[in-house]
Design an enzyme around this catalytic site. Structure first.
Site, PDB file in Angstrom:
ATOM      1  N   ALA A   1       0.849  -0.985   0.055  1.00  0.00           N
ATOM      2  CA  ALA A   1      -0.176   0.007   0.132  1.00  0.00           C
ATOM      3  C   ALA A   1       1.032   1.338  -0.024  1.00  0.00           C
ATOM      4  O   ALA A   1       1.950   1.110   0.357  1.00  0.00           O
ATOM      5  CB  ALA A   1      -0.942  -0.056   1.161  1.00  0.00           C
ATOM      6  N   ARG A   2       0.438   2.340  -0.765  1.00  0.00           N
ATOM      7  CA  ARG A   2       1.012   3.708  -0.619  1.00  0.00           C
ATOM      8  C   ARG A   2       0.143   4.677  -0.077  1.00  0.00           C
ATOM      9  O   ARG A   2      -0.937   4.747   0.217  1.00  0.00           O
ATOM     10  CB  ARG A   2       1.620   3.937  -2.141  1.00  0.00           C
ATOM     11  CG  ARG A   2       2.452   2.971  -2.595  1.00  0.00           C
ATOM     12  CD  ARG A   2       3.696   3.087  -2.034  1.00  0.00           C
ATOM     13  NE  ARG A   2       4.818   2.072  -2.470  1.00  0.00           N
ATOM     14  CZ  ARG A   2       5.155   1.039  -1.979  1.00  0.00           C
ATOM     15  NH1 ARG A   2       4.645   0.696  -1.121  1.00  0.00           N
ATOM     16  NH2 ARG A   2       5.903   0.382  -2.618  1.00  0.00           N
ATOM     17  N   ASP A  26       3.382   3.278   7.609  1.00  0.00           N
ATOM     18  CA  ASP A  26       4.998   3.428   7.014  1.00  0.00           C
ATOM     19  C   ASP A  26       4.932   4.290   5.705  1.00  0.00           C
ATOM     20  O   ASP A  26       5.796   4.561   5.117  1.00  0.00           O
ATOM     21  CB  ASP A  26       5.695   2.133   6.800  1.00  0.00           C
ATOM     22  CG  ASP A  26       4.963   1.223   5.771  1.00  0.00           C
ATOM     23  OD1 ASP A  26       4.101   1.624   5.363  1.00  0.00           O
ATOM     24  OD2 ASP A  26       5.725   0.264   5.221  1.00  0.00           O
ATOM     25  N   GLU A  31       5.681  12.763   1.859  1.00  0.00           N
ATOM     26  CA  GLU A  31       6.896  12.208   2.403  1.00  0.00           C
ATOM     27  C   GLU A  31       7.938  13.211   2.362  1.00  0.00           C
ATOM     28  O   GLU A  31       8.175  13.622   1.133  1.00  0.00           O
ATOM     29  CB  GLU A  31       6.944  10.772   2.015  1.00  0.00           C
ATOM     30  CG  GLU A  31       5.938   9.937   2.354  1.00  0.00           C
ATOM     31  CD  GLU A  31       6.148   8.404   2.046  1.00  0.00           C
ATOM     32  OE1 GLU A  31       7.101   8.214   1.182  1.00  0.00           O
ATOM     33  OE2 GLU A  31       5.426   7.476   2.427  1.00  0.00           O
ATOM     34  N   HIS A  49       9.361   4.773   5.521  1.00  0.00           N
ATOM     35  CA  HIS A  49       9.204   4.217   4.550  1.00  0.00           C
ATOM     36  C   HIS A  49       9.982   3.060   4.097  1.00  0.00           C
ATOM     37  O   HIS A  49       9.553   1.824   3.800  1.00  0.00           O
ATOM     38  CB  HIS A  49       9.108   5.380   3.096  1.00  0.00           C
ATOM     39  CG  HIS A  49       8.385   4.501   1.858  1.00  0.00           C
ATOM     40  ND1 HIS A  49       7.865   5.232   0.936  1.00  0.00           N
ATOM     41  CD2 HIS A  49       7.680   3.082   1.827  1.00  0.00           C
ATOM     42  CE1 HIS A  49       7.235   4.524  -0.010  1.00  0.00           C
ATOM     43  NE2 HIS A  49       7.119   3.265   0.397  1.00  0.00           N
ATOM     44  N   GLY A  51      11.584   0.897   6.211  1.00  0.00           N
ATOM     45  CA  GLY A  51      11.956   0.520   7.730  1.00  0.00           C
ATOM     46  C   GLY A  51      12.788  -0.659   7.704  1.00  0.00           C
ATOM     47  O   GLY A  51      13.347  -0.990   8.693  1.00  0.00           O
ATOM     48  N   ALA A  52      12.603  -1.579   6.626  1.00  0.00           N
ATOM     49  CA  ALA A  52      13.566  -2.669   6.475  1.00  0.00           C
ATOM     50  C   ALA A  52      14.990  -2.556   6.379  1.00  0.00           C
ATOM     51  O   ALA A  52      16.040  -3.222   6.473  1.00  0.00           O
ATOM     52  CB  ALA A  52      13.027  -3.806   5.316  1.00  0.00           C
TER      53      ALA A  52
END
Length: 306
Positions: A1-2, A26, A31, A49, A51-52
């Site tokens: 999702a965005r 996220d 942004e 955005h 986060g990983a």
């Protein structure tokens, strides 16, 4: 999702009034979400955005990538490949993957003109299963002779498309003489070749037919194939000439369409039959064709059994 999928103003009101107990985001409509009133709420959890992209995540990804490369290079296994056009291989289908590659390499050596179409026909129980990998393997076998050993399950289909080769896969529920049978046909300009094969007792590849001729032999090593008139003395002529050229016969299979008509002989040899010897056979009376079929370079591709 965005970001933008959620109405952020409505979400803010719902969280503030406790209509929604909590939310985690996220992504945001704008942004970075500088000045967003959502960030003032205690019941909202927000992460970047990306986060990983943490040190720990990148380290684990690097280790996993290295393990998969090692698995391919050392153990000949592919896992989680996104560009391999297959899923899990059914155990009943698995033995026919190697057979298909060998039949493809065999069949293409029966013709001297560019390949226009490859047909893969599955008969019997395997016709009701996912046999896409069988077709891919047949293409690999054909192209390994046409363009070289760099052909693999990843690039085979794209190379075939670039060369304008049509691929056709057909399934037939019944198999007349075998539980499962694989038929491979190659069409060229004005020429069509067909080979048939099966696997038994478990993983032994066997060729059971060439064009209109039936026979039964292990499909391994190198071969001499001749087409000639069905008449006495032909086997002796072939054996004599091979003996003169120091080529040892390992096995032999013979088939004929009709008594006194055309016949085919497939001879498994311990030494490759060179072009000069093939030319000698073609020059003999009552011989219609002779071909050297080379399969001794082929090895089992274990990575195909995923």
């Amino acid at each position: 999702a965005r970001g933008g999928i959620i109405d952020e103003d409505a979400l803010y009101e719902a969280l503030k009034e406790k209509a929604i107990a909590g939310a985690a985001l996220d992504v945001f409509e704008d942004e970075p979400p500088k000045g967003s009133k959502l960030l003032t709420l205690d019941n909202l959890v927000a992460t970047p955005h990306l986060g990983a992209s943490t040190k720990e995540a990148q380290e684990k990804v690097s280790i996993e990538m290295a393990e998969h490369v090692k698995m391919f290079l050392v153990d000949n296994k592919i896992t989680n490949a996104v560009n391999v056009p297959i899923s899990r291989i059914d155990p009943k289908v698995s033995p026919f993957i190697g057979l298909a590659e060998r039949l493809g390499a065999f069949c293409v050596q029966l013709s001297d003109v560019p390949v226009k179409k490859i047909e893969v026909e599955c008969h019997g129980e395997i016709a009701n299963l996912d046999t896409r990998m069988v077709t891919i393997s047949a293409i690999v076998g054909v192209l390994s002779i046409v363009v070289g050993q760099n052909t693999n399950i990843i690039n085979a289909s794209s190379i075939a498309r670039e060369k304008g080769i049509q691929i056709v896969e057909t399934k037939v529920d019944e198999s007349s003489h075998y539980t499962n049978m694989l038929v491979l046909r190659i069409s060229s300009d004005g020429h069509k070749a067909e080979v048939r094969g099966t696997v038994f007792p478990s993983d032994h590849f066997r060729i059971i037919g060439v064009d209109e001729f039936d026979l039964d032999m292990p499909l391994e090593g190198d071969f001499l194939l001749t087409k000639h008139h069905d008449m006495p003395g032909m086997i002796g002529k072939i054996g004599t000439l091979l003996g003169k050229r120091d080529i040892n016969i390992a096995r032999m299979g013979v088939g004929r369409a009709d008594k006194g008509g055309d016949a085919l002989m497939l001879i498994s040899v311990d030494q490759e039959v060179g072009k000069a010897v093939v030319a000698e056979f073609r020059a003999l009376p009552n011989f219609h064709d002779a071909r050297s079929i080379v399969l001794s370079h082929m090895r089992t591709r274990e990575y195909m059994n995923i």
